[in-house]
Write a protein that holds these residues in place. Structure first.
Motif, PDB file in Angstrom:
ATOM      1  N   MET A   1      -3.827  -2.994   7.030  1.00  0.00           N
ATOM      2  CA  MET A   1      -3.856  -4.044   7.332  1.00  0.00           C
ATOM      3  C   MET A   1      -5.384  -3.519   7.332  1.00  0.00           C
ATOM      4  O   MET A   1      -6.520  -3.812   8.070  1.00  0.00           O
ATOM      5  CB  MET A   1      -3.420  -4.858   8.546  1.00  0.00           C
ATOM      6  N   VAL A   4      -7.995  -3.571   5.346  1.00  0.00           N
ATOM      7  CA  VAL A   4      -8.833  -4.523   4.964  1.00  0.00           C
ATOM      8  C   VAL A   4      -9.643  -4.990   6.463  1.00  0.00           C
ATOM      9  O   VAL A   4     -10.403  -5.400   6.590  1.00  0.00           O
ATOM     10  CB  VAL A   4      -7.772  -5.343   5.297  1.00  0.00           C
ATOM     11  N   SER A   5      -9.040  -4.354   7.397  1.00  0.00           N
ATOM     12  CA  SER A   5     -10.100  -4.738   8.821  1.00  0.00           C
ATOM     13  C   SER A   5     -11.384  -3.929   8.875  1.00  0.00           C
ATOM     14  O   SER A   5     -11.986  -4.745   8.978  1.00  0.00           O
ATOM     15  CB  SER A   5      -9.752  -4.120  10.033  1.00  0.00           C
ATOM     16  N   GLY A 235      -0.175 -15.322  -2.251  1.00  0.00           N
ATOM     17  CA  GLY A 235      -1.622 -14.167  -1.815  1.00  0.00           C
ATOM     18  C   GLY A 235      -2.208 -14.702  -2.366  1.00  0.00           C
ATOM     19  O   GLY A 235      -3.745 -15.147  -1.994  1.00  0.00           O
ATOM     20  N   SER A 273     -10.012 -14.365   7.258  1.00  0.00           N
ATOM     21  CA  SER A 273     -10.652 -13.476   5.862  1.00  0.00           C
ATOM     22  C   SER A 273      -8.981 -12.132   6.586  1.00  0.00           C
ATOM     23  O   SER A 273      -8.384 -12.451   5.692  1.00  0.00           O
ATOM     24  CB  SER A 273     -11.547 -12.096   6.264  1.00  0.00           C
ATOM     25  N   LEU A 274      -8.905 -11.942   7.816  1.00  0.00           N
ATOM     26  CA  LEU A 274      -7.729 -11.129   8.054  1.00  0.00           C
ATOM     27  C   LEU A 274      -6.211 -12.522   8.204  1.00  0.00           C
ATOM     28  O   LEU A 274      -5.275 -11.680   7.833  1.00  0.00           O
ATOM     29  CB  LEU A 274      -7.806 -10.893   9.848  1.00  0.00           C
ATOM     30  N   ALA A 277      -5.890 -11.813   4.545  1.00  0.00           N
ATOM     31  CA  ALA A 277      -4.749 -10.678   3.882  1.00  0.00           C
ATOM     32  C   ALA A 277      -3.317 -10.589   4.372  1.00  0.00           C
ATOM     33  O   ALA A 277      -2.913  -9.798   3.996  1.00  0.00           O
ATOM     34  CB  ALA A 277      -5.927  -9.751   4.575  1.00  0.00           C
ATOM     35  N   PHE A 280      -1.027 -12.684   2.589  1.00  0.00           N
ATOM     36  CA  PHE A 280      -0.808 -11.588   1.223  1.00  0.00           C
ATOM     37  C   PHE A 280       0.041 -10.300   2.066  1.00  0.00           C
ATOM     38  O   PHE A 280       1.171 -10.341   1.112  1.00  0.00           O
ATOM     39  CB  PHE A 280      -2.266 -11.145   0.488  1.00  0.00           C
TER      40      PHE A 280
END
Length: 299
Positions: A1, A4-5, A235, A273-274, A277, A280
């Motif tokens: 995460m 991803v961030s 996801g 978006s977060l 993610a 998922f």
């Protein structure tokens, strides 16, 4: 995460154009644009902006929507629920349809039915979600008006659960089609591999009936693979639902993300978006947990 961030934050700022200029319009004065940049902190170094945003994120603060001037979290709450409803219907289709197709195909290996199943799943896997959604919308909402064209319910006369099912049928099919193909093919291969194991040959030599051999021993030992690939699709379903939500005007997080991109609403894009993610990551964790539980039950 954390990775991803960082990617989400950086990728938004790599898009050409000025966020403040986009929000205020091309006719806005340079003074107004500069004032908005200072208000949003866009005049600071990129890594400093990321550090501030990440610190706020750790405190569950997703920021304020630039276009709507309200907290991102307050807007995403209802949208997430609506997306989970659509994803729930889609996941139900994936689990039931792909499981039945995989069992049928594996138990009729190399038959006409098996080959037709493989051919059908190949077509589904090759059909983009947006194309399939438009096709379903034209055939079953315009040409033959069997299903609604958009929304979650009738605006003038909201109904109950079955009306929700009626509205969700086409977007759920469009969202689930590719995942059905993937899960079916992977699960079929896993079941065929199980039938060639030594312990299955030993069970056959003991005279166990074919039906019990297939539907108890083969399916049970292929369940971990089925659960694992199904969990991975959660996801993907959440991502595919973006196209379905846009086409069928489903008021979920995908449609919200699409509108945020058009408006260059950076905090909203990052928040959406977060959430995708995080969904998922959590779904993969749950799938691994279930597979571990299945393996433990075998022992």
């Amino acid at each position: 995460m954390l990775g991803v961030s960082f990617v989400v934050f950086i990728s938004v700022y790599l898009v050409p154009g000025d966020v403040a200029r986009t929000v205020l319009g091309q006719q806005a004065s340079d003074t107004a644009v500069q004032a908005l940049r200072e208000e949003l902190g866009l005049n600071r170094p990129l890594l400093v902006q990321y550090g501030i945003w990440l610190w706020d994120l750790l405190q569950f603060d997703l920021g304020y929507s630039i276009s709507q001037r309200v907290e991102v979290a307050s807007l995403l709450g209802e949208k997430i629920v609506n997306s989970f409803i659509l994803m729930g219907f889609s996941l139900f289709l994936v689990i039931t349809v792909s499981f039945l197709l995989a069992v049928f195909s594996a138990t009729h290996f190399r038959s006409i039915g098996d080959r037709l199943t493989i051919f059908g799943t190949l077509l589904l896997a090759s059909a983009p979600t947006f194309w399939l959604g438009i096709l379903l919308l034209y055939l079953f909402s315009v040409k033959f008006p069997l299903f609604p064209t958009s929304g979650m319910q009738n605006f003038y006369d909201p109904g109950g659960f079955w009306e929700l099912v009626h509205h969700a049928t086409l977007p759920a099919i469009a969202t689930a089609a590719s995942s059905i193909a993937i899960v079916t093919r992977v699960s079929r291969s896993a079941m065929i591999d199980v039938t060639n194991k030594t312990y299955m040959m030993a069970l056959r030599s003991r005279g166990i009936r074919r039906r019990r051999l297939n539907y108890v021993h083969m399916v049970r030992n292929a369940l971990p693979s089925f659960v694992n690939i199904s969990g991975l699709q959660v996801g993907y379903l959440f991502g595919s639902a973006i196209f379905s939500e846009i086409i069928f005007n489903w008021p979920g997080i995908g449609l919200q993300l699409y509108n945020a991109i058009l408006q260059r609403d950076v905090p909203m894009i990052q928040g959406c978006s977060l959430v995708i993610a995080l969904t998922f990551v959590i779904s993969n964790f749950l799938a691994d947990f279930i597979v571990r539980a299945l393996d433990a039950s075998e022992r």
